[in-house]
Motif scaffolding. Sequence first.
Motif, PDB file in Angstrom:
ATOM      1  N   ARG A 156       0.826  -1.209   0.000  1.00 43.47           N
ATOM      2  CA  ARG A 156       0.000   0.000   0.000  1.00 43.47           C
ATOM      3  C   ARG A 156       0.860   1.260   0.000  1.00 43.47           C
ATOM      4  N   ARG A 160       0.589   4.375  -2.738  1.00 44.00           N
ATOM      5  CA  ARG A 160       0.462   5.784  -2.391  1.00 44.00           C
ATOM      6  C   ARG A 160       1.635   6.601  -2.940  1.00 44.00           C
ATOM      7  N   GLY A 163       0.977   7.516  -6.509  1.00 41.03           N
ATOM      8  CA  GLY A 163       0.146   8.707  -6.653  1.00 41.03           C
ATOM      9  C   GLY A 163       0.918   9.983  -6.418  1.00 41.03           C
ATOM     10  N   ARG A 227      -6.183  -1.163  -5.605  1.00 38.22           N
ATOM     11  CA  ARG A 227      -7.300  -0.218  -5.518  1.00 38.22           C
ATOM     12  C   ARG A 227      -6.779   1.217  -5.413  1.00 38.22           C
ATOM     13  N   ILE A 228      -5.768   1.421  -4.574  1.00 42.94           N
ATOM     14  CA  ILE A 228      -5.208   2.762  -4.370  1.00 42.94           C
ATOM     15  C   ILE A 228      -4.493   3.246  -5.627  1.00 42.94           C
ATOM     16  N   ALA A 231      -6.870   3.987  -8.577  1.00 47.80           N
ATOM     17  CA  ALA A 231      -7.635   5.207  -8.308  1.00 47.80           C
ATOM     18  C   ALA A 231      -6.827   6.449  -8.638  1.00 47.80           C
ATOM     19  N   ALA A 232      -5.510   6.337  -8.554  1.00 43.17           N
ATOM     20  CA  ALA A 232      -4.629   7.462  -8.880  1.00 43.17           C
ATOM     21  C   ALA A 232      -4.178   7.437 -10.339  1.00 43.17           C
ATOM     22  N   ALA A 270      -7.229  12.265  -6.870  1.00 43.47           N
ATOM     23  CA  ALA A 270      -6.521  11.002  -6.664  1.00 43.47           C
ATOM     24  C   ALA A 270      -6.053  10.876  -5.220  1.00 43.47           C
ATOM     25  N   ARG A 273      -9.134  10.025  -3.140  1.00 42.95           N
ATOM     26  CA  ARG A 273      -9.630   8.680  -3.389  1.00 42.95           C
ATOM     27  C   ARG A 273      -8.697   7.625  -2.815  1.00 42.95           C
ATOM     28  N   GLY A 274      -7.412   7.893  -2.822  1.00 43.34           N
ATOM     29  CA  GLY A 274      -6.448   6.910  -2.361  1.00 43.34           C
ATOM     30  C   GLY A 274      -6.179   6.928  -0.877  1.00 43.34           C
TER      31      GLY A 274
END
Length: 370
Positions: A156, A160, A163, A227-228, A231-232, A270, A273-274
């Motif tokens: 994760r 991040r 992004g 998912r993270i 989303a970015a 982004a 959302r993340g």
Amino acid sequence: MTFSPAACPRLVVKVGSSLLVDPAGEIRRDWLASLVADIAERTRAGQQIAVVSSGAIALGARRLKLAKGGRASLEDAQAAAATGQIALAGTWAGLLHEQGLTAAQMLLTLDDLEDRRRYLNAAATLDRLLRLNVVPIINENDSVATEEIRFGDNDRLAARVAGAAMAQGVILLSDVDGLYTANPATDPAATLIPRVETIAAIEGMADGSSRSGMGSGGMLAKVEAARIATAAGAHLAIAGGHGLNPLQRFADSGHGTVFVAPASAPARKAWLRGGLTARGAIHIDAGAVEALRAGKSLLPAGAQRIDGRFARGDLVLLVAPDGSHVARGLTEYGDADAALVIGRRSDELGDLLGYAPRSALVHRNHMALL
């Protein structure tokens, strides 16, 4: 479209502990040298690469002779991380130097990427390093992170970082070579899923076990990372890392699971959302759900109740009547005032609050649908 690592101007590569550190707690230097050679080849071709590297706790635990791989307690993990990180960074820097590349170290906590101002600072540092053709070596700052302010796994964290770095792709090099229809360790009929268009379609297939016992993630963490990242606007691949030159092997074979990102969102959306943490939640009615999906702001009349303690500007979840998460956004009211105005018409707000009200509980410009 098939995700190709070579096609991403910016790429984040995550390296798992079990690949980097052997059971005796030593760095697999030959393997790491081959990965660095892959990175060097891509960097010379003009690609910008950031690395999220696990392994500090495993390395430090051996040097300190700590039980359970340094994970017997939070204090042991912090001490092991502080000891192992310097060895880990030194090895990366030395091998990159041999390839004519400069390494940088960035240690991050969850708060560094969840707080908007600190996120922007981290993003600016990453951008400058990558533009200078430096290879950032990133890890969670486990020597100071507590349970409340830690990612808990580097999958994760890598998502991040993607992004923040405005990367187009993430590769999770792992001791598993992708997402399967069932756990391949226990079900011989399990088959690899090469491509995932929507994460909702595969939820329930992943489990939280880590095959090696050295890592802290498992497939659930990888799916959450996907998912993270998506989303970015970043594609994410899970690929097997065993064997030399793992990046080149994945580029040649394409063997793994690719989570496909939709068109990228604006950077602020982004980030929203993340996000992994929220200060509270606002439960909304079905009409408000439809309004949000039509691109409108959340008005007080559409809210039913609130959970948590939050201040104006904090990140909150917007929750549908069935309990699903509809959006994340920055609230225009603290929890006390929000509790006063939920379910009320706009023309009632001034009398309830005693001051000129803001028109929305969460404005559409500060909201990202999930």
